[in-house]
Design a protein around this motif. Structure first.
Motif, PDB file in Angstrom:
ATOM      1  N   UNK A  67       0.735  -1.133  -0.130  1.00 10.89           N
ATOM      2  CA  UNK A  67       0.112  -0.116  -0.044  1.00 10.89           C
ATOM      3  C   UNK A  67       1.052   1.275   0.063  1.00 10.89           C
ATOM      4  N   UNK A  68       0.719   2.040  -1.091  1.00 12.54           N
ATOM      5  CA  UNK A  68       1.582   3.455  -1.068  1.00 12.54           C
ATOM      6  C   UNK A  68       1.296   4.150  -0.087  1.00 12.54           C
ATOM      7  N   UNK A  69       2.324   5.055   0.767  1.00  8.06           N
ATOM      8  CA  UNK A  69       1.950   5.887   1.530  1.00  8.06           C
ATOM      9  C   UNK A  69       1.354   7.322   0.812  1.00  8.06           C
ATOM     10  N   UNK A  70       0.632   7.945   1.575  1.00  9.81           N
ATOM     11  CA  UNK A  70       0.094   8.989   0.900  1.00  9.81           C
ATOM     12  C   UNK A  70       0.927  10.360   0.588  1.00  9.81           C
ATOM     13  N   UNK A 238     -10.172  10.004   2.450  1.00  6.32           N
ATOM     14  CA  UNK A 238      -9.852   9.714   1.074  1.00  6.32           C
ATOM     15  C   UNK A 238     -10.834  10.194  -0.013  1.00  6.32           C
ATOM     16  N   UNK A 239     -12.184   9.493   0.395  1.00  5.79           N
ATOM     17  CA  UNK A 239     -13.279   9.616  -0.787  1.00  5.79           C
ATOM     18  C   UNK A 239     -13.514  11.039  -0.572  1.00  5.79           C
ATOM     19  N   UNK A 254      -4.135   9.744  -3.989  1.00 11.52           N
ATOM     20  CA  UNK A 254      -5.158   9.111  -3.283  1.00 11.52           C
ATOM     21  C   UNK A 254      -6.087   8.125  -3.592  1.00 11.52           C
ATOM     22  N   UNK A 255      -6.470   8.284  -4.869  1.00  7.97           N
ATOM     23  CA  UNK A 255      -7.327   7.391  -5.716  1.00  7.97           C
ATOM     24  C   UNK A 255      -6.869   5.905  -5.602  1.00  7.97           C
ATOM     25  N   UNK A 256      -5.186   5.919  -5.864  1.00 10.10           N
ATOM     26  CA  UNK A 256      -4.875   4.637  -5.803  1.00 10.10           C
ATOM     27  C   UNK A 256      -4.772   3.888  -4.508  1.00 10.10           C
ATOM     28  N   UNK A 257      -4.376   4.930  -3.588  1.00 10.75           N
ATOM     29  CA  UNK A 257      -4.277   4.168  -2.097  1.00 10.75           C
ATOM     30  C   UNK A 257      -5.871   3.796  -1.799  1.00 10.75           C
TER      31      UNK A 257
END
Length: 740
Positions: A67-70, A238-239, A254-257
């Motif tokens: 999971x990517x960091x924001x 995030x939404x 943000x969308x990717x995470x």
């Protein structure tokens, strides 16, 4: 008159300078310092800051398997600098800085410029700052320190802005940066509280926050909730952040995470929506779009979806701009084919993934692992072991759970591979031993002829490379006159002539000028294609001498091969649950007239296998051998009373007595007898905790009267089969010492 003009000019200059003093609250002074701060000092600082952020973004490599960091930045956990308590003014702007030192990093330069703006252009008159650019200077100071991982001094700068300039137009952004800094020092509770005040209660003089500020704030709140392990709240914000999408880079991230979180929760449909939104987001950076396509393949929900995604992946591979992603795309296509049970296609695309030019080591480890698992499932254990070995050779981080699992699998295969190699080697030697003298000579002569041919081809290739590769083409390309054709370039042409004569000599213009017979004496013997006919590599007699002729040596090869076959049968049966290979190895060793001590355990294992397979005819065959020839053993008793619960056949104290007897045999140097007795005992104590002790003692005995290789194989078996016991660890330690 001239004297008067000079006085007037001096007075005018003095008046202007006096009016521009940082201690004078005049219109000219305020504007002059504000303009100098904004368009001189701060401009340079902000440019340096932008450069630093760009360097971080360009140098940061995302791990797309996690999971990517924001925030795409990696901080060192133990690099938090304690501030100087005597920093003054509550701002910390001269934190641990020496005036004579000059900053060299972009963020250091940005901090230096911010400090310069504060010190030289600050107009704090009667506790009120008259230069409207100083809050920007403190804001820049805090951000620069944040990226330098000096979080406590950064907090001081942000707090100073919030406390001193509550009406500043960047107060909301400053509070967001303060919250981010608190997250970095594990104070996410305060960050959540302050962000809720800002975003929910609108703790600002403005009626509404700008969209960009809201997006930044929601992202920061999501960061805080992820740090606090509150994933549901993180998704919520995030939404909200992805409903705005003003910042193309942060919005795509943000969308990717968000998609990754949905995927981890097995909410495939929601994940697909998030990744499709990235693909349709025109401003999203290309790397997010490509990995969104890959994530769609990972989250395919049914065959129709999988087919559509597969078609899209094929199309992406054909596009030239996607070459940097070929390893990932081919891997994902292979994975989809594997999920659809198209194993051959999967293997083909996994290999294409490995052949693609890429420095993505982690991707290669996943590809090797898939290929290793496929070979393992197909009972191709040697190939599987090679793939697992490749992973361990290239992997950087081998401490995580995944690599520990692979290491364990590779270690379990190690003893199996050693046994298989022993069988293969001994079979080859024994086959040659069984041939008539004439066939032995023919066998090695063919080997010598093939060897000569390969050596000649290698020598010719080296010669050609020297003549036309390394010199003719290689060094010429280093010429400074690269823009001219070779024959128009005097420097290259002269160089080429000299190199030609150096290698080939003065040749006449005739056919077949390159034949090896025409090569001049400048060619070294090593480069000649003529091989040394008297080399021991081509001496038939030297090969024939290696064929064992002594009966003891030949018998030892038979015994070693049979023992390896038996051990393989047990490993395939007990460890890998591969009944087909277990039967193959055990049936073969049974047909090779093995030692007497192996006959009973071989028949017992085959009886168990065929019973589990409901093959009553073959099970009966091995059962009858046990009941007829070994009627007094525990095996026969178990067969006669199948419904009786199998308990430890011998009492613990009795087993201990047996172990002592074996140990005394070993101490009396009766190593062969020790091994034979232990092989007879082991099948009767299947549930005993003392089995590892017997196995290790057996390995010690083998090491006393057999060669080093047999000793290592026996120790490997103990290390792999009983790795969690003291005996297994001791065996592994000895193997490591023997391998040095």
């Amino acid at each position: 008159m001239k004297y008067t003009k000079k006085i007037v000019l001096l007075l005018s200059v003095f008046t202007v300078l006096y009016s521009c003093s940082t201690r004078k609250d005049t219109l000219i002074s305020r504007n002059w310092h504000a303009l100098n701060t904004k368009f001189n000092v701060l401009f340079n600082g902000q440019e340096a800051f932008k450069k630093g952020v760009k360097e971080i973004n360009d140098g940061y490599k995302d791990d797309w398997f996690q999971q990517l960091p924001l925030e795409p930045i990696k901080f060192e956990e133990d690099k938090i600098i304690i501030p100087n308590l005597n920093s003054g003014m509550g701002s910390g702007f001269n934190d641990n800085k020496k005036e004579e030192s000059k900053a060299t990093t972009p963020f250091g330069i940005a901090e230096e410029k911010a400090v310069k703006a504060i010190q030289k252009h600050g107009m704090n008159i009667n506790d009120l700052e008259r230069n409207r650019q100083i809050d920007d200077a403190y804001f820049l100071l805090g951000k620069a320190r944040y990226y330098e991982q000096r979080f406590i001094p950064a907090l001081e700068a942000f707090n100073y802005v919030i406390a001193t300039y509550p009406d500043a137009n960047l107060i909301a952004e400053t509070k967001i940066w303060r919250a981010k800094t608190n997250i970095r020092i594990d104070n996410e509770e305060f960050a959540i509280e302050s962000m809720n005040l800002l975003l929910k209660i609108k703790d600002t003089l403005e009626a509404d926050l700008p969209e960009e500020t809201k997006e930044h704030g929601y992202t920061t709140l999501a960061m805080a909730y992820i740090k606090a392990d509150s994933i549901q709240n993180a998704k919520k914000y995030l939404i909200k952040a992805t409903d705005i999408l003003k910042d193309r880079n942060q919005g795509a991230r943000n969308l990717f995470v968000l998609g990754q979180i949905y995927s981890s929760e097995n909410k495939k449909d929601s994940a697909l929506l998030a990744f499709n939104k990235i693909i349709n987001f025109k401003k999203a950076p290309y790397k997010y779009k490509m990995h969104a396509h890959i994530e769609l393949a990972k989250n395919a929900t049914n065959d129709s979806t999988s087919a559509a995604i597969l078609e899209k992946m094929y199309a992406l591979i054909k596009e030239r701009e996607n070459r940097p992603y070929l390893d990932e795309l081919n891997y994902q296509i292979g994975y989809l084919h594997e999920q659809n049970d198209s194993i051959e296609l999967a293997v083909d695309f996994y290999n294409k993934s490995l052949r693609a030019e890429s420095d993505n080591i982690k991707q290669k480890t996943f590809t090797y692992e898939r290929l290793g698992n496929i070979n393992f499932q197909n009972s191709e254990y040697l190939a599987a072991s090679a793939y697992y070995d490749s992973i361990l050779n290239i992997a950087v981080d081998t401490l995580n759970l995944r690599f520990r699992r692979i290491k364990r699998k590779h270690r379990n295969l190690a003893s199996l591979i050693d046994f298989e190699k022993t069988v293969s080697k001994n079979d080859s030697i024994l086959r040659i031993v069984s041939l008539p003298k004439s066939e032995q000579e023919a066998f090695f002569q063919k080997y010598i002829d093939d060897l000569k041919k390969k050596d000649e081809e290698a020598a010719q290739l080296k010669l050609n490379q020297q003549a036309f590769g390394d010199t003719f083409g290689g060094n010429i390309l280093k010429s400074n006159k690269k823009g001219k054709w070779y024959f128009y370039n005097t420097e290259s042409l002269n160089y080429g002539k000299a190199e030609f004569q150096k290698i080939w000599g003065n040749r006449a213009l005739e056919d077949d000028w390159r034949w090896s017979s025409q090569i001049n004496s400048n060619i070294t013997d090593n480069d000649s294609i003529t091989v040394n006919k008297k080399s021991s590599r081509y001496d038939l007699a030297s090969y024939l001498k290696t064929i064992p002729t002594e009966k003891e040596k030949i018998d030892s090869l038979h015994l070693e091969r049979n023992e390896a076959l038996y051990q393989l049968g047990v490993i395939y049966k007990e460890q890998f649950k591969d009944t087909k290979l277990a039967i193959n190895r055990l049936e073969r060793v049974a047909s090779l007239n093995p030692n007497k001590e192996l006959i009973l355990p071989i028949n017992w294992h085959l009886y168990q296998i065929y019973t589990n397979l409901n093959n009553d005819i073959k099970a009966a065959k091995h059962k009858n051998i046990i009941l007829t020839d070994y009627s007094t053993t525990k095996f026969a008793q178990v067969i006669k009373n199948p419904n009786k619960p199998i308990k430890e056949e011998i009492a613990v104290n009795k087993i201990e007595e047996l172990y002592k007897e074996m140990y005394y045999l070993y101490k009396e140097d009766k190593f062969d007898e020790t091994v034979t007795k232990i092989n007879e005992i082991l099948p009767t104590i299947q549930n005993s905790k003392l089995i590892p002790k017997f196995e290790l003692l057996k390995a010690y005995a083998i090491g006393k009267y057999k060669d080093k290789e047999a000793y290592k194989i026996a120790l490997d078996f103990v290390a792999v089969s009983y790795g969690n016991t003291e005996e297994g660890k001791k065996a592994k330690e000895i193997v490591n010492q023997l391998s040095k």
